[in-house]
Design an enzyme around this catalytic site. Sequence first.
Site, PDB file in Angstrom:
ATOM      1  N   LYS A  89       0.844  -1.201   0.000  1.00 52.92           N
ATOM      2  CA  LYS A  89       0.000   0.000   0.000  1.00 52.92           C
ATOM      3  C   LYS A  89       0.879   1.251   0.000  1.00 52.92           C
ATOM      4  CE  LYS A  89      -3.748  -2.462   2.245  1.00 52.92           C
ATOM      5  NZ  LYS A  89      -4.408  -2.904   3.459  1.00 52.92           N
TER       6      LYS A  89
ATOM      7  N   ASP B 240     -10.742   3.083   4.002  1.00 52.82           N
ATOM      8  CA  ASP B 240     -11.102   1.664   3.914  1.00 52.82           C
ATOM      9  C   ASP B 240     -12.622   1.486   3.912  1.00 52.82           C
ATOM     10  OD1 ASP B 240      -9.480  -0.463   3.488  1.00 52.82           O
ATOM     11  OD2 ASP B 240      -8.971  -0.828   5.587  1.00 52.82           O
TER      12      ASP B 240
ATOM     13  N   GLN C  28      -4.442  -1.199   9.586  1.00 51.18           N
ATOM     14  CA  GLN C  28      -4.289  -2.547   9.024  1.00 51.18           C
ATOM     15  C   GLN C  28      -4.878  -3.573  10.000  1.00 51.18           C
ATOM     16  OE1 GLN C  28      -3.121  -3.320   5.907  1.00 51.18           O
ATOM     17  NE2 GLN C  28      -3.722  -5.426   6.344  1.00 51.18           N
TER      18      GLN C  28
END
Length: 286
Positions: free
Chosen positions: A54, A121, A98
Amino acid sequence: MTARIIDGTAVAKKVRDEVALGVERLVAAGGAAPGLATVLIGEDPASEVYVRNKRRLSAAAGMQDLHRHLPGDVDQETAAALVDELAADPAVSGILLQLPTPGHLDSDALLARIPAEKDVDGLTVLNAGRLAQGRAALRPCTPAGVMTLLEEYDVPLSGAEAVVVGRSVLVGKPMAQLLLGANATVTMAHSRTRDLAEVCRRADVLVVAAGIPGLVGADGIKPGATVIDVGIHRGEDGLHGDVDFDAVAEVAGAITPVPGGVGPMTIAMLLANTLTAARVQQGIEG
Ligand code: NAP
């Protein structure tokens, strides 16, 4: 094999190139390059790989890498304070926590501290609620990536029968909402579904996100259907999905491979969300 292969690697590259152009335009219009704050807690090797990718791809798209790492034994208060700091920092356009976080931490409570406009997200309750109500929101990256693949391959959705296998907050539920928003007739299947193959056979568009290798075989496919395999399983002979690819490709009209299907789309959509978040926060269309 008769099915057309849906090339997620190529579509993801196209999305990333568009994002890079968007970043250039934002900066040319006087804005700041979007800043992505990936937050990694602990030393889980798989999470380290995901976060590294990422960071690498967001930097390649011209974004600021605002990565933060906390030790695996960090307490809830310290982790929460970091999220609050990033939430208040104007250089941070998007925060990506994460998952999974170490077991002693309450990840839902940490996610809840991410402002909806920085939730790249798409996992906060506010963004999930906006999606459920059909309002503008940052979308969860994997289902958003599936929608982009379907669009790129001109798969008709309005009035189509869509079946989503799996009802997770991360994939299945937002996937169903997005398909519903595109006017598909959506059925959700899960571990208590009776006769999964029979339900799947209704699908013009079948999205499988169950986390069980080879769960859906040729008997679950309507001839000509579009099959999207979200599953990722690492075997001794490489990566596999939730769909029995070789058998299903003989019946389906189009299918995503694993690897090279949905996987690359997830990071591409994260970058797209981060650019969108930066534009909204800076009030510049770019
Ligand atoms: P998850 O949270 O474990 O959810 C799995 C879902 O599948 C649950 O809703 C479960 O039903 C359902 N399910 C389990 N066994 C089933 C069965 N036998 N028949 C029908 N449904 C069944 O998993 P997830 O996070 O959604 O991820 C699913 C898969 O996608 C995993 O392989 C994951 O690695 C992969 N994934 C890939 C990407 C990507 O970028 N490509 C991103 C995210 C996830 P219940 O609710 O009844 O338990």
